[in-house]
Motif scaffolding. Structure first.
Motif, mmCIF file in Angstrom:
data_model
loop_
_atom_site.group_PDB
_atom_site.id
_atom_site.type_symbol
_atom_site.label_atom_id
_atom_site.label_comp_id
_atom_site.label_asym_id
_atom_site.label_seq_id
_atom_site.Cartn_x
_atom_site.Cartn_y
_atom_site.Cartn_z
ATOM 1 N N VAL A 158 0.845 -1.190 0.000
ATOM 2 C CA VAL A 158 0.000 0.000 0.000
ATOM 3 C C VAL A 158 0.881 1.240 0.000
ATOM 4 N N ASP B 52 2.104 5.054 0.604
ATOM 5 C CA ASP B 52 1.917 6.067 1.650
ATOM 6 C C ASP B 52 1.362 7.354 1.047
ATOM 7 N N LEU C 33 -5.547 2.268 -3.032
ATOM 8 C CA LEU C 33 -5.600 2.336 -1.575
ATOM 9 C C LEU C 33 -4.318 2.973 -1.059
ATOM 10 N N HIS C 34 -4.441 3.892 -0.111
ATOM 11 C CA HIS C 34 -3.273 4.579 0.444
ATOM 12 C C HIS C 34 -3.204 4.401 1.953
ATOM 13 N N ASN C 35 -1.995 4.458 2.445
ATOM 14 C CA ASN C 35 -1.731 4.440 3.883
ATOM 15 C C ASN C 35 -1.525 5.889 4.319
ATOM 16 N N ASP D 34 -1.301 5.282 11.564
ATOM 17 C CA ASP D 34 -1.582 5.224 10.136
ATOM 18 C C ASP D 34 -2.962 4.610 9.905
ATOM 19 N N ARG E 35 -5.721 3.324 6.617
ATOM 20 C CA ARG E 35 -5.902 3.101 5.182
ATOM 21 C C ARG E 35 -7.086 3.917 4.675
ATOM 22 N N ARG F 192 -11.837 6.584 5.223
ATOM 23 C CA ARG F 192 -11.111 5.572 5.980
ATOM 24 C C ARG F 192 -11.682 4.183 5.688
ATOM 25 N N ARG G 160 -9.363 -2.946 7.570
ATOM 26 C CA ARG G 160 -8.755 -4.028 6.793
ATOM 27 C C ARG G 160 -9.805 -5.024 6.335
#
Length: 215
Positions: free
Chosen positions: A5, A7, A64-66, A74, A76, A98, A101
């Motif tokens: 993923v 950042d 998808l980004h962290n 952090d 996702r 947001r 998981r």
């Protein structure tokens, strides 16, 4: 194997409303908001040039980004909207959602073709035509695959590879469910198609004449 993923660096934006957003832009940032995931919405800002570089790479809305904010855990996120200047087409605001998981998300996954060098259809002169370089899948946010694999080891000239022919990672399903869409095919080379056409013309010329035609 799950995809790494990317950042996305941001910082907390002081204040809310149009005034705070204008100040963020004057400071060289793009104002935004993060919402969802069972937490309160949070105002953020992202450096303009940093965000613009990511947007220009393509696929930002489906990646998808962290989200990394100093002093916070952090989280996702996935982009759910980018507002742009109507004249310059540059980002002026960003909305991030947001994801847990265990959340399911629709995201585009690259397609990797293997065994192209030994593909029977290609070795016979066929042409591999890729219809989709990436496929939208419905996957778990915590288990996004790096790619899906299409094996060309047994593909012949004239074969079509559809999504139903591909073994998807566990837990992943096609986002498009109403049709079995094509990913790639191996077609005959144009020279071979032209030769077939010539043969048909010759065959027509060789048809024997009847006695009426002879007269």
């Amino acid at each position: 194997m799950a995809a790494k993923v990317q950042d996305l660096n941001a910082k907390v934006r002081a204040g809310t409303g149009k005034g705070a957003a204008r100040q963020a832009r004057r400071d060289g940032d793009v104002p935004g908001i993060v919402y969802g995931g069972g937490a309160e919405p949070q105002s953020i800002s992202i450096p303009f040039n940093y965000l613009l570089t990511k947007l220009r790479k393509g696929g930002f809305m489906s990646t998808l980004h962290n989200l990394k904010i100093e002093g916070q855990d952090d989280v996702r996120v996935i982009c759910r909207g980018v507002q742009r200047d109507v004249v310059k087409d540059l980002p002026t605001h960003i909305d991030l959602m947001r994801l847990k998981r265990t959340s399911r998300v629709k995201i585009f996954i690259p397609v990797e073709f293997i065994n192209a060098d030994t593909c029977p259809g290609v070795k016979k002169g066929g042409v591999l035509t890729v219809v989709r370089n990436e496929v939208e899948l419905d996957v778990l946010a915590g288990d996004i695959p790096e790619h899906i694999t299409v094996d060309l080891a047994d593909v012949q000239i004239g074969d079509t590879i559809s999504i139903s022919n591909v073994t998807l990672p566990e837990g992943a399903t096609p986002a498009i469910t109403d049709r079995d869409f094509v990913i790639a095919n191996v077609s005959a080379p144009r020279a071979l198609l032209a030769d077939d056409g010539d043969d048909e013309e010759v065959a027509a010329d060789e048809v024997p004449t009847t006695s009426d035609d002879a007269e």
